[in-house]
Design an enzyme around this catalytic site. Structure first.
Site, PDB file in Angstrom:
ATOM      1  N   ASN A 143       0.865  -1.188   0.000  1.00 51.87           N
ATOM      2  CA  ASN A 143       0.000   0.000   0.000  1.00 51.87           C
ATOM      3  C   ASN A 143       0.904   1.242   0.000  1.00 51.87           C
ATOM      4  O   ASN A 143       1.637   1.472   0.969  1.00 51.87           O
ATOM      5  CB  ASN A 143      -0.874  -0.061   1.267  1.00 51.87           C
ATOM      6  N   PRO A 144       0.896   2.045  -1.075  1.00 52.07           N
ATOM      7  CA  PRO A 144       1.819   3.183  -1.175  1.00 52.07           C
ATOM      8  C   PRO A 144       1.620   4.222  -0.075  1.00 52.07           C
ATOM      9  O   PRO A 144       2.596   4.843   0.374  1.00 52.07           O
ATOM     10  CB  PRO A 144       1.518   3.807  -2.545  1.00 52.07           C
ATOM     11  N   GLY A 145       0.370   4.413   0.380  1.00 48.02           N
ATOM     12  CA  GLY A 145       0.118   5.380   1.457  1.00 48.02           C
ATOM     13  C   GLY A 145       0.758   4.939   2.755  1.00 48.02           C
ATOM     14  O   GLY A 145       1.419   5.725   3.448  1.00 48.02           O
ATOM     15  N   ASP A 170      -0.957  -4.098   9.836  1.00 48.05           N
ATOM     16  CA  ASP A 170      -2.313  -4.404   9.435  1.00 48.05           C
ATOM     17  C   ASP A 170      -3.211  -3.431  10.171  1.00 48.05           C
ATOM     18  O   ASP A 170      -3.039  -3.205  11.377  1.00 48.05           O
ATOM     19  CB  ASP A 170      -2.706  -5.848   9.746  1.00 48.05           C
ATOM     20  N   SER A 171      -4.106  -2.829   9.446  1.00 53.62           N
ATOM     21  CA  SER A 171      -4.848  -1.722  10.025  1.00 53.62           C
ATOM     22  C   SER A 171      -6.243  -1.663   9.440  1.00 53.62           C
ATOM     23  O   SER A 171      -6.567  -2.374   8.493  1.00 53.62           O
ATOM     24  CB  SER A 171      -4.095  -0.412   9.768  1.00 53.62           C
ATOM     25  N   PHE A 210      -4.624   8.826   2.655  1.00 49.79           N
ATOM     26  CA  PHE A 210      -5.053   7.726   1.791  1.00 49.79           C
ATOM     27  C   PHE A 210      -6.267   7.042   2.429  1.00 49.79           C
ATOM     28  O   PHE A 210      -6.679   7.386   3.544  1.00 49.79           O
ATOM     29  CB  PHE A 210      -3.908   6.735   1.556  1.00 49.79           C
ATOM     30  N   TYR A 244      -9.378   5.774   4.078  1.00 50.27           N
ATOM     31  CA  TYR A 244     -10.546   6.384   4.711  1.00 50.27           C
ATOM     32  C   TYR A 244     -10.233   7.733   5.374  1.00 50.27           C
ATOM     33  O   TYR A 244     -11.081   8.264   6.103  1.00 50.27           O
ATOM     34  CB  TYR A 244     -11.105   5.414   5.768  1.00 50.27           C
ATOM     35  N   LYS A 275      -0.768  14.347  10.960  1.00 47.25           N
ATOM     36  CA  LYS A 275      -1.452  13.063  11.198  1.00 47.25           C
ATOM     37  C   LYS A 275      -0.612  12.187  12.140  1.00 47.25           C
ATOM     38  O   LYS A 275      -1.133  11.531  13.039  1.00 47.25           O
ATOM     39  CB  LYS A 275      -1.723  12.367   9.863  1.00 47.25           C
TER      40      LYS A 275
HETATM   41  P1  ITT Z   1      -0.786  -4.222   2.818  1.00 46.32           P
HETATM   42  O1  ITT Z   1      -1.568  -5.419   3.345  1.00 46.32           O
HETATM   43  O2  ITT Z   1       0.044  -4.554   1.626  1.00 46.32           O
HETATM   44  O3  ITT Z   1      -0.026  -3.509   3.898  1.00 46.32           O
HETATM   45  P2  ITT Z   1      -3.438  -3.114   2.517  1.00 46.32           P
HETATM   46  O4  ITT Z   1      -3.959  -1.824   1.986  1.00 46.32           O
HETATM   47  O5  ITT Z   1      -4.087  -4.376   1.983  1.00 46.32           O
HETATM   48  O6  ITT Z   1      -1.869  -3.141   2.273  1.00 46.32           O
HETATM   49  P3  ITT Z   1      -4.531  -3.712   5.117  1.00 46.32           P
HETATM   50  O7  ITT Z   1      -4.909  -5.098   4.762  1.00 46.32           O
HETATM   51  O8  ITT Z   1      -3.915  -3.473   6.473  1.00 46.32           O
HETATM   52  O9  ITT Z   1      -3.512  -3.091   4.078  1.00 46.32           O
HETATM   53  O10 ITT Z   1      -5.809  -2.804   4.943  1.00 46.32           O
HETATM   54  C1  ITT Z   1      -5.953  -1.642   5.700  1.00 46.32           C
HETATM   55  C2  ITT Z   1      -6.896  -0.685   4.999  1.00 46.32           C
HETATM   56  O11 ITT Z   1      -7.440   0.182   6.002  1.00 46.32           O
HETATM   57  C3  ITT Z   1      -6.108   0.194   4.050  1.00 46.32           C
HETATM   58  O12 ITT Z   1      -6.191  -0.284   2.736  1.00 46.32           O
HETATM   59  C4  ITT Z   1      -6.782   1.544   4.226  1.00 46.32           C
HETATM   60  O13 ITT Z   1      -7.815   1.652   3.350  1.00 46.32           O
HETATM   61  C5  ITT Z   1      -7.359   1.513   5.625  1.00 46.32           C
HETATM   62  N1  ITT Z   1      -6.461   2.281   6.485  1.00 46.32           N
HETATM   63  C6  ITT Z   1      -5.506   1.804   7.323  1.00 46.32           C
HETATM   64  N2  ITT Z   1      -4.822   2.809   7.867  1.00 46.32           N
HETATM   65  C7  ITT Z   1      -5.343   3.940   7.361  1.00 46.32           C
HETATM   66  C8  ITT Z   1      -5.035   5.297   7.517  1.00 46.32           C
HETATM   67  O14 ITT Z   1      -4.024   5.694   8.273  1.00 46.32           O
HETATM   68  N3  ITT Z   1      -5.765   6.166   6.842  1.00 46.32           N
HETATM   69  C9  ITT Z   1      -6.769   5.791   6.050  1.00 46.32           C
HETATM   70  N4  ITT Z   1      -7.118   4.532   5.810  1.00 46.32           N
HETATM   71  C10 ITT Z   1      -6.399   3.599   6.469  1.00 46.32           C
END
Ligand code: ITT
Length: 207
Positions: free
Chosen positions: A15-17, A74-75, A158, A160, A181
């Site tokens: 995830n680039p963000g 993971d977030s 990025f 949400y 942030k």
């Molecule tokens: P990786 O698994 O490759 O790290 P991913 O985008 O699939 O990338 P996750 O499975 O952890 O990562 O999904 C978390 C999603 O939750 C992520 O795609 C964002 O949309 C959202 N998210 C997490 N942290 C965020 C933040 O700081 N700001 C906005 N959205 C966030």
């Protein structure tokens, strides 16, 4: 102190963000970081039922593939009136095209359908950070930030970010430059910065 992190460290995200934020958080510590993209690592399937399990799956896969320590996040966004959804499915709600406008609209639609007023649109972000070493050692740190959901504002950040307004602030994460942030000039603000502060206290020394 838990096991210290040494260079080079793999940042196991696609995830680039997140990658940008993880690099920014690591920058003061002089750790040389390589991304999963640069190393051509595949994305493992996230089969866990918690943020911590999924972060461990990603960190472990990258450590095993590279023979280097690996750092994964993971977030997700947990909406209280939706029983914590989308939670660990936050990325999946955006679908394969990563349509976060659609995912944010889906959340608003679900809240409208349940008659949840703007004042009651409580939510929190969670970040689970895992560092995994090739010998199987792992460290886990978690952070949360609470706030409320508002109609989308701002184009920074990025995912949400445009709909999340953290408590004590009048701007959304989408309206905050990343230093704000992270809260680096003050106490950590975002879920990721809070988890990272715990990690740094245990595993990093300023470079
Ligand atoms: P990786 O698994 O490759 O790290 P991913 O985008 O699939 O990338 P996750 O499975 O952890 O990562 O999904 C978390 C999603 O939750 C992520 O795609 C964002 O949309 C959202 N998210 C997490 N942290 C965020 C933040 O700081 N700001 C906005 N959205 C966030």
């Amino acid at each position: 102190m838990s096991r210290p992190i040494t260079s080079p460290l793999v940042i196991a995200t696609h995830n680039p963000g997140k990658l940008r934020e993880m690099r920014e958080l690591l920058a003061p510590f002089g750790i040389e970081a390589r991304s999963a993209g640069e190393l051509g690592l595949p994305e493992p399937e996230e089969t866990g039922t918690t943020f911590a399990e999924n972060a461990a799956i990603k960190a472990r896969a990258a450590a095993e593939a590279t023979g280097l320590p690996a750092f994964a996040d993971d977030s997700g966004l947990c909406v209280h009136a939706l029983d914590g959804a989308p939670g660990i499915f936050s990325a999946r709600w955006a679908g394969p095209t990563k349509n976060f406008s659609g995912a944010m609209a889906r959340i608003a639609g679900e809240l409208d359908r349940r008659g949840i007023t703007e004042a009651d649109r409580r939510a929190h972000f969670v970040s689970a950070l895992v560092v995994a070493w090739p010998d199987g050692h792992e460290e886990l740190f978690e952070g949360r930030v609470f706030g409320r959901l508002v109609p989308p504002r701002g184009s920074l950040g990025f995912g949400y970010d445009p709909i999340f307004q953290p408590d004590g602030h009048d701007r959304t994460f989408g309206e905050m430059p990343s230093e704000e942030k992270h809260g680096l000039t003050d106490t950590p603000l975002s879920h990721r910065a809070r988890a990272f502060a715990a990690l740094a206290a245990q595993c990093l020394r300023r470079g």
